[in-house]
Design a protein around this motif. Structure first.
Motif, PDB file in Angstrom:
ATOM      1  N   VAL A  34      36.284  25.827 -27.024  1.00 34.81           N
ATOM      2  CA  VAL A  34      37.496  25.686 -27.843  1.00 34.81           C
ATOM      3  C   VAL A  34      38.012  27.070 -28.251  1.00 34.81           C
ATOM      4  O   VAL A  34      37.314  27.838 -28.910  1.00 34.81           O
ATOM      5  CB  VAL A  34      37.198  24.847 -29.099  1.00 34.81           C
ATOM      6  N   SER A  35      39.227  27.375 -27.837  1.00 32.52           N
ATOM      7  CA  SER A  35      39.890  28.614 -28.245  1.00 32.52           C
ATOM      8  C   SER A  35      41.383  28.349 -28.337  1.00 32.52           C
ATOM      9  O   SER A  35      41.901  27.409 -27.718  1.00 32.52           O
ATOM     10  CB  SER A  35      39.604  29.744 -27.253  1.00 32.52           C
ATOM     11  N   PRO A  36      42.117  29.149 -29.096  1.00 32.62           N
ATOM     12  CA  PRO A  36      43.539  28.854 -29.358  1.00 32.62           C
ATOM     13  C   PRO A  36      44.414  28.752 -28.114  1.00 32.62           C
ATOM     14  O   PRO A  36      45.409  28.034 -28.114  1.00 32.62           O
ATOM     15  CB  PRO A  36      43.982  30.027 -30.247  1.00 32.62           C
ATOM     16  N   LYS A  37      44.083  29.480 -27.040  1.00 34.11           N
ATOM     17  CA  LYS A  37      44.934  29.501 -25.861  1.00 34.11           C
ATOM     18  C   LYS A  37      44.411  28.629 -24.727  1.00 34.11           C
ATOM     19  O   LYS A  37      44.880  28.728 -23.594  1.00 34.11           O
ATOM     20  CB  LYS A  37      45.097  30.938 -25.365  1.00 34.11           C
ATOM     21  N   GLY A  38      43.469  27.742 -25.030  1.00 36.18           N
ATOM     22  CA  GLY A  38      42.884  26.914 -23.996  1.00 36.18           C
ATOM     23  C   GLY A  38      43.118  25.437 -24.230  1.00 36.18           C
ATOM     24  O   GLY A  38      43.576  25.017 -25.295  1.00 36.18           O
ATOM     25  N   ILE A  39      42.776  24.625 -23.204  1.00 41.20           N
ATOM     26  CA  ILE A  39      42.971  23.182 -23.367  1.00 41.20           C
ATOM     27  C   ILE A  39      41.939  22.587 -24.323  1.00 41.20           C
ATOM     28  O   ILE A  39      42.129  21.472 -24.806  1.00 41.20           O
ATOM     29  CB  ILE A  39      42.964  22.431 -22.024  1.00 41.20           C
ATOM     30  N   GLY A  40      40.889  23.351 -24.643  1.00 40.56           N
ATOM     31  CA  GLY A  40      39.949  22.875 -25.662  1.00 40.56           C
ATOM     32  C   GLY A  40      40.616  22.701 -27.009  1.00 40.56           C
ATOM     33  O   GLY A  40      40.357  21.730 -27.735  1.00 40.56           O
ATOM     34  N   SER A  41      41.499  23.630 -27.369  1.00 40.96           N
ATOM     35  CA  SER A  41      42.205  23.514 -28.654  1.00 40.96           C
ATOM     36  C   SER A  41      43.170  22.332 -28.640  1.00 40.96           C
ATOM     37  O   SER A  41      43.285  21.598 -29.629  1.00 40.96           O
ATOM     38  CB  SER A  41      42.966  24.803 -28.959  1.00 40.96           C
ATOM     39  N   ALA A  42      43.861  22.132 -27.517  1.00 40.06           N
ATOM     40  CA  ALA A  42      44.772  20.999 -27.410  1.00 40.06           C
ATOM     41  C   ALA A  42      43.999  19.686 -27.471  1.00 40.06           C
ATOM     42  O   ALA A  42      44.452  18.709 -28.084  1.00 40.06           O
ATOM     43  CB  ALA A  42      45.561  21.082 -26.104  1.00 40.06           C
ATOM     44  N   THR A  43      42.825  19.651 -26.853  1.00 42.88           N
ATOM     45  CA  THR A  43      41.974  18.465 -26.902  1.00 42.88           C
ATOM     46  C   THR A  43      41.569  18.173 -28.334  1.00 42.88           C
ATOM     47  O   THR A  43      41.627  17.024 -28.800  1.00 42.88           O
ATOM     48  CB  THR A  43      40.718  18.683 -26.038  1.00 42.88           C
ATOM     49  N   ALA A  44      41.163  19.202 -29.055  1.00 45.70           N
ATOM     50  CA  ALA A  44      40.744  19.038 -30.442  1.00 45.70           C
ATOM     51  C   ALA A  44      41.892  18.540 -31.321  1.00 45.70           C
ATOM     52  O   ALA A  44      41.719  17.646 -32.158  1.00 45.70           O
ATOM     53  CB  ALA A  44      40.195  20.357 -30.977  1.00 45.70           C
ATOM     54  N   LEU A  45      43.076  19.112 -31.124  1.00 49.22           N
ATOM     55  CA  LEU A  45      44.234  18.699 -31.924  1.00 49.22           C
ATOM     56  C   LEU A  45      44.618  17.249 -31.641  1.00 49.22           C
ATOM     57  O   LEU A  45      44.995  16.501 -32.552  1.00 49.22           O
ATOM     58  CB  LEU A  45      45.411  19.629 -31.655  1.00 49.22           C
ATOM     59  N   ALA A  46      44.513  16.843 -30.380  1.00 48.25           N
ATOM     60  CA  ALA A  46      44.847  15.466 -30.029  1.00 48.25           C
ATOM     61  C   ALA A  46      43.875  14.493 -30.696  1.00 48.25           C
ATOM     62  O   ALA A  46      44.288  13.484 -31.293  1.00 48.25           O
ATOM     63  CB  ALA A  46      44.829  15.289 -28.518  1.00 48.25           C
ATOM     64  N   PHE A  47      42.588  14.778 -30.607  1.00 51.78           N
ATOM     65  CA  PHE A  47      41.604  13.921 -31.272  1.00 51.78           C
ATOM     66  C   PHE A  47      41.818  13.914 -32.789  1.00 51.78           C
ATOM     67  O   PHE A  47      41.750  12.865 -33.440  1.00 51.78           O
ATOM     68  CB  PHE A  47      40.189  14.399 -30.967  1.00 51.78           C
ATOM     69  N   ALA A  48      42.065  15.092 -33.354  1.00 49.30           N
ATOM     70  CA  ALA A  48      42.210  15.211 -34.809  1.00 49.30           C
ATOM     71  C   ALA A  48      43.381  14.397 -35.342  1.00 49.30           C
ATOM     72  O   ALA A  48      43.383  13.973 -36.507  1.00 49.30           O
ATOM     73  CB  ALA A  48      42.391  16.677 -35.192  1.00 49.30           C
ATOM     74  N   SER A  49      44.353  14.123 -34.501  1.00 47.60           N
ATOM     75  CA  SER A  49      45.550  13.400 -34.941  1.00 47.60           C
ATOM     76  C   SER A  49      45.278  11.938 -35.279  1.00 47.60           C
ATOM     77  O   SER A  49      46.118  11.286 -35.905  1.00 47.60           O
ATOM     78  CB  SER A  49      46.636  13.476 -33.857  1.00 47.60           C
ATOM     79  N   GLN A  50      44.106  11.429 -34.878  1.00 50.24           N
ATOM     80  CA  GLN A  50      43.848   9.992 -35.050  1.00 50.24           C
ATOM     81  C   GLN A  50      42.588   9.712 -35.870  1.00 50.24           C
ATOM     82  O   GLN A  50      41.870   8.743 -35.640  1.00 50.24           O
ATOM     83  CB  GLN A  50      43.754   9.318 -33.682  1.00 50.24           C
ATOM     84  N   ASN A  51      42.308  10.570 -36.833  1.00 50.59           N
ATOM     85  CA  ASN A  51      41.299  10.312 -37.872  1.00 50.59           C
ATOM     86  C   ASN A  51      39.873  10.080 -37.378  1.00 50.59           C
ATOM     87  O   ASN A  51      39.239   9.070 -37.715  1.00 50.59           O
ATOM     88  CB  ASN A  51      41.729   9.114 -38.734  1.00 50.59           C
ATOM     89  N   PRO A  52      39.322  10.996 -36.598  1.00 49.10           N
ATOM     90  CA  PRO A  52      37.895  10.873 -36.302  1.00 49.10           C
ATOM     91  C   PRO A  52      37.083  11.098 -37.571  1.00 49.10           C
ATOM     92  O   PRO A  52      37.569  11.708 -38.536  1.00 49.10           O
ATOM     93  CB  PRO A  52      37.658  12.004 -35.294  1.00 49.10           C
TER      94      PRO A  52
END
Length: 338
Positions: A34-52
């Motif tokens: 996970v880093s700001p310029k990678g798809i790891g950050s986008a993955t994290a933000l997508a998951f975070a949007s739905q209340n894990p």
């Protein structure tokens, strides 16, 4: 067949997360790389949007992890985020990270093996493995297996197949099978069935002065990701854990930061459509969340749909051979025999 045949290369991870919100809410999810310029950050933000219930982010560089956590806290302040330093090239770091993770949670619903490297010069892990194979496969192999108790605990409390291991591969797996006779890329003679594609396309054929080819070693490691997933899928299905792998698409990330400009140009010649980070994480989200995958025999996804990997990446004999080699390399057996 997945639940949404309309999903395609332009679908975003945010959209997928919204469709499968019920599969995220209240769950514990771990994402590597996970880093700001990678798809790891986008993955994290997508998951975070739905209340894990808990989002664990693991990567080598603490400041980069903190930057992504700050993004999540700004957009989704109610999401609990924990950070773990993890260097997949170091087996010691992997074991330390798993100890930290086990202190954070006793169950893990979804593991996203997103981290990868693409070395362009000959480098070695602390254990003396070729860096790309040692990180992208052996590191992922050890990390995943050490987390299996937490995954099995989650599976015992969930519907079959809802617990998932998702390991990112690449279309680059088509460049090379596993070089069992020379997995460390030391220049040993290999039989034809273990050799890379010839001729390699354009700049992909470039080697360093000592004969190292970063695209071939990357291709081998991505084939290993698929064979590893194939083995997990066969051994864990009866235990309630699903395993899938995927090609995320062509995305401008830090993975290619050390590549020769001519190799970058080769990618642009081969792929006209480059995804955004949010589009680049969509197939990961489908693999992690879509309940319809429990009814398929699929292994590999591309552009949010099921696809077929190259023939050497779906060879069950090679998958078992790789598993045994990997156990030997890490010096530990993991007891997934039937």
């Amino acid at each position: 067949m997945i639940s949404h045949p309309e999903f395609n290369e332009r679908t975003t991870g945010t959209e997928v997360a919204s469709f499968f919100a019920d599969q995220i809410r209240g769950r514990t999810i771990l994402i590597t790389g996970v880093s700001p310029k990678g798809i790891g950050s986008a993955t994290a933000l997508a998951f975070a949007s739905q209340n894990p219930d808990l989002l664990i982010l693991a990567s080598r560089t603490r400041p980069k992890l903190e930057a992504v956590r700050d993004q999540i806290s700004h957009k989704h302040p109610d999401t609990r985020v924990e950070l773990v330093t993890l260097d997949l090239s170091s087996q010691q770091s992997i074991r330390q990270a798993v100890t930290e993770i086990n202190h954070l949670t006793s169950k893990l619903d979804i593991l996203i093996n997103n981290a990868a490297v693409n070395a362009q010069t000959r480098q070695f892990t602390p254990e003396g493995l070729e860096m790309t194979f040692g990180t992208n496969h052996i590191g992922v192999f050890l990390f995943t297996n050490l987390l299996l108790p937490s995954l099995l605990t989650a599976a015992s409390q969930s519907s079959p197949g809802a617990t998932r291991i998702v390991t990112l591969s690449s279309a680059g797996h088509r460049l090379s099978p596993i070089r069992f006779s020379d997995y460390n890329f030391e220049g040993k003679q290999v039989p034809p069935e273990e050799d890379h594609v010839k001729p390699l396309p354009g700049s992909f054929a470039k080697c360093t002065e000592d004969g190292y080819n970063g695209m071939v070693t990357y291709g081998q490691s991505k084939t290993a990701n698929i064979l590893f997933t194939l083995y997990l899928q066969r051994k864990l299905a009866g235990k309630g854990v699903g395993a899938y792998t995927l090609h995320p698409g062509t995305i401008q990330t830090e993975l290619g930061r050390d590549q020769d400009p001519s190799i970058q140009e080769q990618f642009h010649q081969m792929e006209l459509f480059w995804k955004t980070l949010d589009q680049g994480c969509a197939t990961t989200l489908v693999a992690a969340l879509d309940p319809a995958l429990n009814e398929t025999k699929g292994l590999y996804l591309v552009d949010c749909q099921m696809s077929d990997p190259y023939h050497w990446a779906e060879d069950e004999v090679a998958a078992e051979r790789l598993w045994k080699l990997s156990e030997k390399i890490v010096g530990e057996k993991f007891g997934l025999e039937d």
